[in-house]
Scaffold this motif. Structure first.
Motif, PDB file in Angstrom:
ATOM      1  N   MET A   1       0.810  -1.209   0.000  1.00 60.38           N
ATOM      2  CA  MET A   1       0.000   0.000   0.000  1.00 60.38           C
ATOM      3  C   MET A   1       0.849   1.266   0.000  1.00 60.38           C
ATOM      4  O   MET A   1       0.346   2.339   0.100  1.00 60.38           O
ATOM      5  N   MET A  29     -12.032   9.281  -8.084  1.00 55.57           N
ATOM      6  CA  MET A  29     -11.303   8.922  -6.870  1.00 55.57           C
ATOM      7  C   MET A  29     -11.129  10.140  -5.980  1.00 55.57           C
ATOM      8  O   MET A  29     -10.884  11.242  -6.462  1.00 55.57           O
ATOM      9  N   LEU A  31      -8.855  12.027  -3.612  1.00 56.47           N
ATOM     10  CA  LEU A  31      -7.426  12.109  -3.355  1.00 56.47           C
ATOM     11  C   LEU A  31      -7.134  13.112  -2.255  1.00 56.47           C
ATOM     12  O   LEU A  31      -7.865  14.071  -2.052  1.00 56.47           O
ATOM     13  N   ASP A  97      -9.311   7.931  -0.952  1.00 57.92           N
ATOM     14  CA  ASP A  97      -8.959   6.644  -1.542  1.00 57.92           C
ATOM     15  C   ASP A  97      -7.442   6.470  -1.616  1.00 57.92           C
ATOM     16  O   ASP A  97      -6.944   5.349  -1.603  1.00 57.92           O
ATOM     17  N   LEU A  98      -6.729   7.594  -1.707  1.00 59.41           N
ATOM     18  CA  LEU A  98      -5.294   7.553  -1.951  1.00 59.41           C
ATOM     19  C   LEU A  98      -4.656   8.849  -1.474  1.00 59.41           C
ATOM     20  O   LEU A  98      -5.222   9.919  -1.661  1.00 59.41           O
ATOM     21  N   ILE A 126      -4.708   3.703   4.192  1.00 62.43           N
ATOM     22  CA  ILE A 126      -4.909   4.495   2.982  1.00 62.43           C
ATOM     23  C   ILE A 126      -3.645   4.342   2.143  1.00 62.43           C
ATOM     24  O   ILE A 126      -2.550   4.626   2.625  1.00 62.43           O
ATOM     25  N   PRO A 127      -3.754   3.873   0.905  1.00 63.66           N
ATOM     26  CA  PRO A 127      -2.568   3.719   0.063  1.00 63.66           C
ATOM     27  C   PRO A 127      -1.861   5.057  -0.155  1.00 63.66           C
ATOM     28  O   PRO A 127      -2.495   6.116  -0.189  1.00 63.66           O
ATOM     29  N   CYS A 162      -2.258   2.450  -8.959  1.00 68.09           N
ATOM     30  CA  CYS A 162      -3.316   3.147  -8.204  1.00 68.09           C
ATOM     31  C   CYS A 162      -4.652   2.426  -8.337  1.00 68.09           C
ATOM     32  O   CYS A 162      -5.347   2.208  -7.337  1.00 68.09           O
ATOM     33  N   THR A 165      -4.517  -0.985  -6.497  1.00 68.48           N
ATOM     34  CA  THR A 165      -4.449  -0.801  -5.045  1.00 68.48           C
ATOM     35  C   THR A 165      -5.771  -0.306  -4.479  1.00 68.48           C
ATOM     36  O   THR A 165      -6.159  -0.686  -3.377  1.00 68.48           O
ATOM     37  N   CYS A 166      -6.447   0.510  -5.240  1.00 67.54           N
ATOM     38  CA  CYS A 166      -7.715   1.081  -4.772  1.00 67.54           C
ATOM     39  C   CYS A 166      -8.915   0.368  -5.375  1.00 67.54           C
ATOM     40  O   CYS A 166     -10.028   0.882  -5.329  1.00 67.54           O
ATOM     41  N   ASN A 168     -10.756  -1.999  -4.462  1.00 71.78           N
ATOM     42  CA  ASN A 168     -11.898  -2.295  -3.573  1.00 71.78           C
ATOM     43  C   ASN A 168     -12.665  -1.031  -3.201  1.00 71.78           C
ATOM     44  O   ASN A 168     -13.641  -1.112  -2.487  1.00 71.78           O
ATOM     45  N   LYS A 169     -12.244   0.101  -3.711  1.00 66.57           N
ATOM     46  CA  LYS A 169     -12.935   1.356  -3.421  1.00 66.57           C
ATOM     47  C   LYS A 169     -13.742   1.748  -4.653  1.00 66.57           C
ATOM     48  O   LYS A 169     -13.183   1.947  -5.711  1.00 66.57           O
TER      49      LYS A 169
END
Length: 177
Positions: A1, A29, A31, A97-98, A126-127, A162, A165-166, A168-169
């Motif tokens: 992450m 997303m 950010l 999300d990131l 949080i990634p 990105c 990694t995200c 599931n969001k």
């Protein structure tokens, strides 16, 4: 992450992150963080360094104009501290999300700058994505206890990381429906 990339060339990583952030926001997303925009205004002088704070319309200047012949560091530590405070506050009051941080640099290697915000995001699962100069890679790896992943500095590789990694969001539009 936690991922980083090393881009060759002055300002190359800044341009990649700025474009990436715009692409991710266009996809819905949420950010948080900061991307650097280097403002060229006079070819005989060094550029201004501004941080665009993601998730807001705030821009914070982090460079000082020390004159045409000045050498050495021109980082405005007050500007950086303001940007860090605003990003940490956004992390406390939202669930992005990131987190994108313009770079893991000298300040972060020394325990300052965005280092605490990065740790705050990672603790909250949080990634985090950041740029890194080759000379600061050892500091980043020490900070991450070797758990950071290096991603190729291409726009597609960074976007793929990105999105994976995200994954599931759900995009913002779907979350609000």
């Amino acid at each position: 992450m936690f991922a980083y990339f090393i881009a060759e060339g002055r300002g190359a990583g800044d341009r990649v992150l700025l474009d990436l952030a715009q692409t991710l926001m266009a996809r819905g997303m949420r950010l948080c963080g900061a991307v650097q925009d280097n403002i060229e205004n006079d070819p005989s002088r060094r550029c201004h360094m501004d941080l665009q704070l993601l998730g807001s319309d705030r821009i914070v200047r982090i460079s000082q104009d020390r004159g045409r012949h000045a050498t050495g560091c021109r980082l405005d530590s007050h500007g950086l501290a303001e940007a860090v405070f605003l990003v940490e506050s956004a992390l406390e009051h939202g669930r992005p999300d990131l987190l994108i941080v313009n770079k893991f640099g000298k300040q972060e290697c020394e325990g300052a700058g965005f280092r605490q915000a990065i740790g705050q995001a990672l603790a909250a699962e949080i990634p985090v994505l950041t740029g890194c100069a080759p000379g600061h890679r050892a500091g980043l790896l020490a900070f991450s206890d070797g758990l950071a992943t290096q991603v190729p500095p291409t726009p597609q590789a960074l976007l793929d990381w990105c999105l994976a990694t995200c994954a599931n969001k759900a995009p913002l539009a779907e979350r609000e429906a």
